[in-house]
Design an enzyme around this catalytic site. Structure first.
Site, PDB file in Angstrom:
ATOM      1  N   GLY A  37       0.884  -1.157  -0.163  1.00 44.89           N
ATOM      2  CA  GLY A  37      -0.134   0.065  -0.167  1.00 44.89           C
ATOM      3  C   GLY A  37       0.848   1.219   0.125  1.00 44.89           C
ATOM      4  NE  ARG A  68      -0.960  -4.746  -0.295  1.00 46.24           N
ATOM      5  CZ  ARG A  68      -1.894  -3.700   0.084  1.00 46.24           C
ATOM      6  NH1 ARG A  68      -2.773  -3.725  -0.706  1.00 46.24           N
ATOM      7  NH2 ARG A  68      -1.550  -2.979   0.991  1.00 46.24           N
ATOM      8  CG  ASP A 116       3.104  -6.276   7.647  1.00 48.49           C
ATOM      9  OD1 ASP A 116       2.664  -6.261   6.566  1.00 48.49           O
ATOM     10  OD2 ASP A 116       2.273  -6.847   8.453  1.00 48.49           O
ATOM     11  CB  THR A 137       2.417   1.217   6.048  1.00 50.66           C
ATOM     12  OG1 THR A 137       1.389   0.903   6.623  1.00 50.66           O
ATOM     13  CG2 THR A 137       3.393   0.757   7.165  1.00 50.66           C
ATOM     14  CG  ASP A 155      -1.947  -0.008   8.217  1.00 54.84           C
ATOM     15  OD1 ASP A 155      -2.727   0.805   7.686  1.00 54.84           O
ATOM     16  OD2 ASP A 155      -1.859  -0.955   7.615  1.00 54.84           O
ATOM     17  CG  ASP A 167       1.101  -2.163  10.627  1.00 55.47           C
ATOM     18  OD1 ASP A 167       2.147  -1.719   9.925  1.00 55.47           O
ATOM     19  OD2 ASP A 167       0.525  -3.256  10.056  1.00 55.47           O
ATOM     20  NE  ARG A 188     -16.398  15.932  17.488  1.00 56.90           N
ATOM     21  CZ  ARG A 188     -16.755  14.988  18.297  1.00 56.90           C
ATOM     22  NH1 ARG A 188     -17.896  15.060  18.712  1.00 56.90           N
ATOM     23  NH2 ARG A 188     -16.147  14.123  18.746  1.00 56.90           N
ATOM     24  N   GLY A 204      -6.771   0.320   8.623  1.00 57.25           N
ATOM     25  CA  GLY A 204      -5.752  -0.351   9.766  1.00 57.25           C
ATOM     26  C   GLY A 204      -6.281  -1.843   9.918  1.00 57.25           C
ATOM     27  NE  ARG A 205      -4.383  -5.411   5.412  1.00 56.94           N
ATOM     28  CZ  ARG A 205      -4.065  -5.470   4.187  1.00 56.94           C
ATOM     29  NH1 ARG A 205      -4.743  -5.996   3.299  1.00 56.94           N
ATOM     30  NH2 ARG A 205      -2.878  -4.749   4.117  1.00 56.94           N
ATOM     31  CD  GLU A 245     -18.189  12.031  21.451  1.00 56.05           C
ATOM     32  OE1 GLU A 245     -17.834  11.724  20.303  1.00 56.05           O
ATOM     33  OE2 GLU A 245     -18.294  13.196  21.972  1.00 56.05           O
ATOM     34  CE  LYS A 248     -30.695  10.968  22.310  1.00 49.00           C
ATOM     35  NZ  LYS A 248     -32.142  10.681  21.753  1.00 49.00           N
ATOM     36  CB  SER A 299     -22.648  15.224  17.688  1.00 45.01           C
ATOM     37  OG  SER A 299     -21.329  15.430  18.164  1.00 45.01           O
TER      38      SER A 299
HETATM   39  O1  F6P Z   1      -1.428  -1.313   4.736  1.00 46.64           O
HETATM   40  C1  F6P Z   1      -2.287  -0.143   4.347  1.00 46.64           C
HETATM   41  C2  F6P Z   1      -3.440  -0.242   4.094  1.00 46.64           C
HETATM   42  O2  F6P Z   1      -4.108   1.023   3.593  1.00 46.64           O
HETATM   43  C3  F6P Z   1      -4.522  -0.800   5.029  1.00 46.64           C
HETATM   44  O3  F6P Z   1      -4.620   0.061   6.400  1.00 46.64           O
HETATM   45  C4  F6P Z   1      -5.815  -1.267   4.288  1.00 46.64           C
HETATM   46  O4  F6P Z   1      -6.141  -2.170   5.141  1.00 46.64           O
HETATM   47  C5  F6P Z   1      -4.927  -1.869   3.265  1.00 46.64           C
HETATM   48  O5  F6P Z   1      -3.868  -1.152   3.049  1.00 46.64           O
HETATM   49  C6  F6P Z   1      -5.871  -1.636   1.879  1.00 46.64           C
HETATM   50  O6  F6P Z   1      -5.445  -2.236   0.960  1.00 46.64           O
HETATM   51  P1  F6P Z   1      -5.871  -2.106  -0.777  1.00 46.64           P
HETATM   52  O7  F6P Z   1      -5.484  -0.637  -1.132  1.00 46.64           O
HETATM   53  O8  F6P Z   1      -5.110  -2.996  -1.468  1.00 46.64           O
HETATM   54  O9  F6P Z   1      -7.230  -2.359  -0.583  1.00 46.64           O
END
Ligand code: F6P
Length: 323
Positions: A11, A72, A103, A126, A128, A130, A155, A171-172, A188, A214, A216
Site C-alpha cells: 500500500g 502487491r 510488513d 505505511t 498503519d 504497525d 462532527r 488499519g486491517r 467519544e 445527545k 453528537s
Molecule cells: O496497509 C495499508 C492499508 O491502507 C491498510 O490500512 C488497508 O487495510 C489496506 O492497505 C488496503 O489495501 P488496498 O489498497 O490494497 O485495498
C-alpha cells in the site's frame, strides 16, 4: 557496493516520494549509481527499471503516491518469480536493494535477501504505523491529519442533527491510526483490533453519555475491529436503539493520498539517507527506523516477528476524556 536498486511496494503512503528522493540523492552523494524499480517486486521480475539521477527526484518531496508506483506481487511469492528477479538484478549490475513498504514488503525482502545473498535494507512506509522497530512509519502522520480533518467536518453535521456517527478508518490489523486520530478529534469511543470490543461497554456508554448529551457522538472504528467494521457495529446499535439517529462513514483510500506532512517528509528524508548509510556500513536484512527520534536498525526477522503495541497511556486517555 556500486549500484543500489530502490522500489516501493504494498500500500502506498504519503512521504514515499520523499524517501525515494533521499535514497537517490543519498546514493549519488556517496558515489553510488541508483536504479529505480517500477511497481515493486513485480517490476524486478518484469525488468521495468531505469537509472535515476538527482534531477529524477526534483520536485517530488511534496507529492503523495509514489513516482515508482507500487504493487502487491503474487509472482514474487514463488521461487521462480524470485529467480527471475535475481537474474534481472544481476543483468542490471544492481548489488544492493532499498525497499520501501510495510510488513508484506519486508517479508519478501527477508526471503529474497537470504535466498540470493543480496544486501537489502527496508524503510517503513505505511499509514498503519504497525511496524515493530520504529516509533513512526512514513505516511502515518499525514493520514492522521487527513482523518482528523474529515472527522472535524463530520462532527459539524453530526451536531447539527444530533446524530451518532460510526467512522471507519484504515488499519486491517492495527489500531494506531484509529487511536491517535480518535484522541485528536475528540471521539467519544475508539474501537481497535488489538482490544476485544466489549459491546456491552459500548452500549452502556451510549445509554449514559450519548443519551445525556445527545449533541453528537463520534465513534472511531478501525476496519480490523473484531465485530467487523463500522457498518456491522452501526447495524447492531441501530437495531438495539431505534431511538438513535445512526450514520456510518467509511473514510477509505482518501487516507492514503495527499501531500505529505512536514513530519513525514523529515522522517522520510532521515530514513532514506540512513538506509544508504546502512548498506555502506555492510548492514543487510534490516529495517531502518526511528526510536526516540534517533535512527535505529532492526533485523527483518525481529521487525516481522514482534508486534508493536498500542500506547496504554493513550488508551486510558480515551476513557478519561469521553466522560
Ligand atoms: O496497509 C495499508 C492499508 O491502507 C491498510 O490500512 C488497508 O487495510 C489496506 O492497505 C488496503 O489495501 P488496498 O489498497 O490494497 O485495498
Amino acid at each position: 557496493i556500486k549500484c543500489v536498486g530502490v522500489l516501493t511496494s504494498g500500500g502506498d503512503a504519503p512521504g514515499m516520494n520523499a524517501a525515494i528522493r533521499a535514497v537517490v540523492r543519498g546514493s549519488i552523494y556517496n558515489n553510488l549509481r541508483v536504479i529505480g524499480i517500477k511497481k515493486g517486486y513485480q517490476g524486478l521480475i518484469n525488468d521495468e527499471m531505469e537509472e535515476m539521477f538527482s534531477k529524477s527526484v526534483s520536485n517530488i518531496i511534496q507529492t503523495g503516491g509514489t513516482i515508482l508506483k507500487s504493487a502487491r506481487s503474487m509472482e514474487f511469492k514463488t521461487k521462480e518469480g524470485r529467480k527471475k528477479a535475481y537474474e534481472n538484478l544481476q543483468k542490471r549490475g544492481i548489488d544492493a536493494l532499498v525497499v520501501i513498504g510495510g510488513d508484506g514488503t519486508f517479508t519478501g525482502a527477508r526471503i529474497f535477501g537470504e535466498e540470493f545473498n543480496i544486501p537489502i535494507v527496508g524503510i517503513p512506509g505505511t499509514i498503519d504505523n504497525d511496524l515493530y522497530g520504529t516509533d513512526y512509519t512514513i505516511g502515518y502522520d499525514t493520514a492522521l491529519n487527513t482523518v482528523v480533518q474529515a472527522v472535524d467536518k463530520i462532527r459539524d453535521t453530526a451536531t447539527a442533527h444530533s446524530r451518532l456517527f460510526f467512522i471507519e478508518v484504515m488499519g486491517r490489523d492495527a489500531g494506531f491510526l484509529a487511536l491517535r486520530s480518535g484522541i485528536a478529534s475528540g471521539a467519544e469511543a475508539i474501537l481497535v483490533p488489538e482490544i476485544k470490543t466489549d459491546y456491552s461497554q459500548l452500549d452502556r456508554f451510549l445509554q449514559n453519555e450519548y443519551r445525556k448529551t445527545k449533541s453528537s457522538s463520534i465513534v472511531l472504528v478501525a476496519e480490523g475491529d473484531e465485530i467487523g467494521g463500522a457498518i456491522k457495529i452501526a447495524e447492531r446499535v441501530g437495531r438495539d436503539h431505534p431511538e438513535y439517529d445512526v450514520r456510518v462513514t467509511i473514510l477509505g483510500h482518501i487516507q492514503r493520498g495527499g501531500s505529505p506532512s512536514a513530519f513525514d517528509r523529515v522522517v522520510a528524508s532521515q530514513l532514506g539517507v540512513a538506509a544508504v548509510s546502512a548498506l555502506l556500513d555492510g548492514q543487510r536484512n534490516i529495517m531502518v527506523g526511528l526510536s526516540d527520534r534517533k535512527v535505529v536498525h532492526t533485523p527483518f526477522n525481529q521487525a516481522l516477528k514482534n508486534k508493536k503495541s498500542l500506547n496504554p497511556q493513550l488508551l486510558e486517555l480515551t476513557n478519561i476524556l469521553s466522560i
